[in-house]
Design a protein around this motif. Structure first.
Motif, PDB file in Angstrom:
ATOM      1  N   PRO A 187     -52.840  60.856 -15.030  1.00  0.00           N
ATOM      2  CA  PRO A 187     -53.097  61.947 -14.080  1.00  0.00           C
ATOM      3  C   PRO A 187     -54.310  61.732 -13.190  1.00  0.00           C
ATOM      4  N   PHE A 188     -55.250  60.872 -13.601  1.00  0.00           N
ATOM      5  CA  PHE A 188     -56.467  60.694 -12.828  1.00  0.00           C
ATOM      6  C   PHE A 188     -56.443  59.429 -11.970  1.00  0.00           C
ATOM      7  N   GLY A 189     -55.288  58.783 -11.886  1.00  0.00           N
ATOM      8  CA  GLY A 189     -55.093  57.700 -10.942  1.00  0.00           C
ATOM      9  C   GLY A 189     -55.842  56.415 -11.234  1.00  0.00           C
ATOM     10  N   ASP A 190     -55.894  56.003 -12.501  1.00  0.00           N
ATOM     11  CA  ASP A 190     -56.474  54.699 -12.801  1.00  0.00           C
ATOM     12  C   ASP A 190     -55.607  53.589 -12.227  1.00  0.00           C
ATOM     13  N   GLY A 191     -54.294  53.803 -12.216  1.00  0.00           N
ATOM     14  CA  GLY A 191     -53.374  52.870 -11.594  1.00  0.00           C
ATOM     15  C   GLY A 191     -53.144  51.610 -12.424  1.00  0.00           C
ATOM     16  N   ARG A 192     -52.150  50.832 -11.996  1.00  0.00           N
ATOM     17  CA  ARG A 192     -51.873  49.543 -12.618  1.00  0.00           C
ATOM     18  C   ARG A 192     -51.226  48.624 -11.599  1.00  0.00           C
ATOM     19  N   ILE A 193     -51.280  47.326 -11.871  1.00  0.00           N
ATOM     20  CA  ILE A 193     -50.663  46.324 -11.008  1.00  0.00           C
ATOM     21  C   ILE A 193     -49.443  45.766 -11.728  1.00  0.00           C
ATOM     22  N   ALA A 194     -48.320  45.638 -11.021  1.00  0.00           N
ATOM     23  CA  ALA A 194     -47.101  45.065 -11.596  1.00  0.00           C
ATOM     24  C   ALA A 194     -46.624  43.914 -10.717  1.00  0.00           C
ATOM     25  N   GLY A 195     -45.979  42.961 -11.348  1.00  0.00           N
ATOM     26  CA  GLY A 195     -45.490  41.795 -10.623  1.00  0.00           C
ATOM     27  C   GLY A 195     -44.071  41.976 -10.116  1.00  0.00           C
ATOM     28  N   LEU A 196     -43.743  41.268  -9.051  1.00  0.00           N
ATOM     29  CA  LEU A 196     -42.407  41.284  -8.476  1.00  0.00           C
ATOM     30  C   LEU A 196     -41.830  39.870  -8.503  1.00  0.00           C
ATOM     31  N   SER A 197     -40.550  39.778  -8.831  1.00  0.00           N
ATOM     32  CA  SER A 197     -39.895  38.473  -8.822  1.00  0.00           C
ATOM     33  C   SER A 197     -39.702  38.005  -7.385  1.00  0.00           C
ATOM     34  N   GLU A 198     -39.414  36.727  -7.240  1.00  0.00           N
ATOM     35  CA  GLU A 198     -39.194  36.170  -5.902  1.00  0.00           C
ATOM     36  C   GLU A 198     -38.018  36.852  -5.221  1.00  0.00           C
ATOM     37  N   ARG A 199     -36.971  37.132  -5.992  1.00  0.00           N
ATOM     38  CA  ARG A 199     -35.818  37.819  -5.404  1.00  0.00           C
ATOM     39  C   ARG A 199     -36.189  39.215  -4.932  1.00  0.00           C
ATOM     40  N   THR A 200     -36.953  39.945  -5.739  1.00  0.00           N
ATOM     41  CA  THR A 200     -37.355  41.300  -5.359  1.00  0.00           C
ATOM     42  C   THR A 200     -38.213  41.293  -4.111  1.00  0.00           C
ATOM     43  N   VAL A 201     -39.121  40.335  -4.005  1.00  0.00           N
ATOM     44  CA  VAL A 201     -39.952  40.208  -2.802  1.00  0.00           C
ATOM     45  C   VAL A 201     -39.061  40.042  -1.583  1.00  0.00           C
ATOM     46  N   GLY A 202     -38.034  39.207  -1.704  1.00  0.00           N
ATOM     47  CA  GLY A 202     -37.114  38.998  -0.592  1.00  0.00           C
ATOM     48  C   GLY A 202     -36.357  40.259  -0.221  1.00  0.00           C
ATOM     49  N   LEU A 203     -35.917  41.023  -1.228  1.00  0.00           N
ATOM     50  CA  LEU A 203     -35.179  42.255  -0.974  1.00  0.00           C
ATOM     51  C   LEU A 203     -36.061  43.308  -0.311  1.00  0.00           C
ATOM     52  N   VAL A 204     -37.305  43.422  -0.772  1.00  0.00           N
ATOM     53  CA  VAL A 204     -38.233  44.386  -0.173  1.00  0.00           C
ATOM     54  C   VAL A 204     -38.537  43.990   1.268  1.00  0.00           C
ATOM     55  N   ARG A 205     -38.729  42.707   1.503  1.00  0.00           N
ATOM     56  CA  ARG A 205     -39.022  42.226   2.853  1.00  0.00           C
ATOM     57  C   ARG A 205     -37.855  42.531   3.805  1.00  0.00           C
ATOM     58  N   LYS A 206     -36.629  42.321   3.345  1.00  0.00           N
ATOM     59  CA  LYS A 206     -35.453  42.602   4.175  1.00  0.00           C
ATOM     60  C   LYS A 206     -35.352  44.098   4.472  1.00  0.00           C
ATOM     61  N   TRP A 207     -35.623  44.936   3.475  1.00  0.00           N
ATOM     62  CA  TRP A 207     -35.557  46.386   3.663  1.00  0.00           C
ATOM     63  C   TRP A 207     -36.597  46.857   4.673  1.00  0.00           C
ATOM     64  N   ILE A 208     -37.825  46.394   4.522  1.00  0.00           N
ATOM     65  CA  ILE A 208     -38.898  46.811   5.438  1.00  0.00           C
ATOM     66  C   ILE A 208     -38.589  46.370   6.864  1.00  0.00           C
ATOM     67  N   ARG A 209     -38.101  45.138   7.002  1.00  0.00           N
ATOM     68  CA  ARG A 209     -37.788  44.613   8.336  1.00  0.00           C
ATOM     69  C   ARG A 209     -36.643  45.399   8.980  1.00  0.00           C
ATOM     70  N   LYS A 210     -35.593  45.640   8.219  1.00  0.00           N
ATOM     71  CA  LYS A 210     -34.432  46.368   8.745  1.00  0.00           C
ATOM     72  C   LYS A 210     -34.787  47.807   9.094  1.00  0.00           C
ATOM     73  N   ALA A 211     -35.605  48.449   8.248  1.00  0.00           N
ATOM     74  CA  ALA A 211     -35.966  49.850   8.477  1.00  0.00           C
ATOM     75  C   ALA A 211     -37.065  50.001   9.521  1.00  0.00           C
ATOM     76  N   GLY A 212     -37.781  48.919   9.824  1.00  0.00           N
ATOM     77  CA  GLY A 212     -38.869  48.995  10.799  1.00  0.00           C
ATOM     78  C   GLY A 212     -40.046  49.808  10.313  1.00  0.00           C
ATOM     79  N   ILE A 213     -40.284  49.784   9.001  1.00  0.00           N
ATOM     80  CA  ILE A 213     -41.373  50.564   8.414  1.00  0.00           C
ATOM     81  C   ILE A 213     -42.682  49.793   8.544  1.00  0.00           C
ATOM     82  N   LYS A 214     -43.696  50.455   9.043  1.00  0.00           N
ATOM     83  CA  LYS A 214     -45.021  49.833   9.187  1.00  0.00           C
ATOM     84  C   LYS A 214     -46.005  50.312   8.121  1.00  0.00           C
ATOM     85  N   GLY A 215     -45.790  51.502   7.610  1.00  0.00           N
ATOM     86  CA  GLY A 215     -46.688  52.073   6.606  1.00  0.00           C
ATOM     87  C   GLY A 215     -46.102  53.351   6.048  1.00  0.00           C
ATOM     88  N   GLY A 216     -46.802  53.952   5.096  1.00  0.00           N
ATOM     89  CA  GLY A 216     -46.336  55.193   4.495  1.00  0.00           C
ATOM     90  C   GLY A 216     -45.328  54.955   3.394  1.00  0.00           C
TER      91      GLY A 216
END
Length: 319
Positions: A187-216
Motif C-alpha cells: 500500500p505504501f508503494g515500495d514497488g518491485r522490478i520484474a523481468g520481461l522475456s525477449e518475446r514479451t519485449v517484442g510484443l509490448v514494442r509492437k503494441w506501443i508502436r501500433k497504438a501510438g502511445i507516448k506515455g501514460g
C-alpha cells in the motif's frame, strides 16, 4: 476524530455516516479497497436495519447473528471479508470493535466448520496455454494489446490490478524490465522490478508502436476500434483473457480463466521448473508463503511425481 454513533439504523443515517468515513480515507487506501469496504458495510448496515440491530457501534451479539445469517448464502472467505469491514468501520470511528469478542469468535468458528474454508483456485494460464493464446491473437490493435498484456502478466506474475495500473514509463524495453510501483500487499508503494522475456519485449514494442502511445497508461480500452485515454479496467482484463482463450478453441479452459490466471500459471511453471518457494515469492511480490503454497500446490505434486520413481529406486538399492 470520533464519529457519532448510530443506535437507530432504521433512520438510514448510516449512508451519510459512511460518506464522511470514506472521505477521510482518501489517499490512505486504494480506491479498490475502499469500494470493497463500502459494499460490505452497506450490506451489514442494511441487515441491521431489517433486523433492528445497532450498526455503529455494533454489538457482539448482533455481529455474531449476522455471521450466522451469512452462513446460509456466502462462502467463508466472503464472511471473513465482511467481518474485516466491520472492524475497519469501528477503527475509523474510534470505537471498540465487537470483532474480538467471544460471541463473534465462536460464530466465525461455526462458519469455518460449516463452510469450506479452502478458497477456489482459478485455472493457471501456464506456458502451454500461453503459447496457444498468443498464437491466436490477431495483428489488430486489440489483438496486439491482448497479446502484450497476457505475456507481460505471465512474465511478471502481476495481479490484474497491477497490469491495469502499468504505465509506459514503467517499462524499459532496452533492459527488458518493468517497474511495478504498487500492489495489493504494497500500500505504501515500495514497488518491485520484474523481468520481461525477449518475446514479451517484442510484443509490448509492437503494441506501443501500433497504438501510438507516448506515455501514460500502457494498456487501454478500445471503443469502436479507437484507443481510450484511461487505464484498462480489471473487469476488461478478465474478459479479454477469456475471449482470447475462446478464440483458439479453449472453451472449457476459458471458463476457468480470470485476470489472476497469468499470476497463478507463471508461479506453477516456476515451481515445475525447479525454483523454490522463496524465489517464486520474490518473483511475484508475495509476502504470505501460504498463498504461494496454495497456488503451486498442484505443480509441486506433479514435480514430486516426476522425481518419485528415482527416489523409490534409490531407496530399494540401499536395502
Amino acid at each position: 476524530m470520533v464519529f457519532e454513533t448510530l443506535t437507530s439504523p432504521a433512520s438510514q443515517d448510516w449512508a451519510s455516516l459512511l460518506d464522511r468515513m470514506f472521505a477521510r480515507c482518501e489517499g490512505a487506501y486504494s480506491d479498490i479497497t475502499l469500494r470493497g469496504y463500502r459494499v460490505d458495510l452497506e450490506s451489514f448496515a442494511d441487515w441491521c436495519v431489517r433486523n433492528g440491530q445497532e450498526f455503529l457501534p455494533a454489538s457482539p451479539a448482533g455481529v455474531a447473528a449476522y455471521v450466522d445469517n451469512l452462513l446460509e448464502r456466502y462462502a467463508y472467505s466472503t464472511i471473513r471479508r465482511r467481518i474485516a469491514a466491520i472492524q475497519f468501520a469501528h477503527r475509523l470511528s474510534d470505537l471498540s470493535s465487537p470483532v474480538g469478542s467471544s460471541d463473534v469468535y465462536l460464530a466465525m468458528r461455526r462458519a469455518g466448520r460449516t463452510k469450506r474454508r479452502r478458497p477456489k483456485q482459478v485455472k493457471g494460464l501456464t506456458a502451454d496455454l500461453l503459447e496457444k493464446i498468443l498464437e491466436g491473437c490477431p495483428e489488430t490493435l486489440s489483438g496486439l494489446r491482448d497479446a502484450a498484456l497476457i505475456s507481460v502478466g505471465y512474465d511478471t506474475l502481476c495481479r490484474s490490478a497491477e497490469l491495469s495500473w502499468m504505465e509506459v514509463e514503467h517499462v524499459d524495453l532496452e533492459e527488458g524490465t518493468v517497474y511495478i510501483p504498487r500492489a495489493k500487499n504494497d500500500p505504501f508503494g515500495d514497488g518491485r522490478i520484474a523481468g520481461l522475456s525477449e518475446r514479451t519485449v517484442g510484443l509490448v514494442r509492437k503494441w506501443i508502436r501500433k497504438a501510438g502511445i507516448k506515455g501514460g497508461p500502457l494498456f487501454r480500452g478500445l471503443h469502436a476500434a479507437k484507443l481510450g485515454k484511461g487505464f484498462l479496467e480489471t473487469s476488461s482484463i478478465r474478459r479479454l483473457i477469456k475471449a482470447a482463450a475462446k478464440r483458439v478453441g479453449l472453451g472449457d479452459a476459458a471458463k476457468e480463466l480470470s485476470g489472476h490466471s497469468m499470476r497463478v500459471g507463471g508461479a506453477q511453471d516456476l515451481m515445475t521448473a525447479g525454483y523454490d518457494t522463496l524465489a517464486i515469492m520474490t518473483a511475484g511480490g508475495w509476502k504470505d508463503v501460504e498463498v504461494v503454497a496454495r497456488y503451486v500446490e498442484k505443480a509441486s505434486l506433479v514435480r514430486l511425481g516426476v522425481h518419485r520413481p528415482a527416489i523409490q529406486k534409490s531407496s530399494r538399492s540401499r536395502t
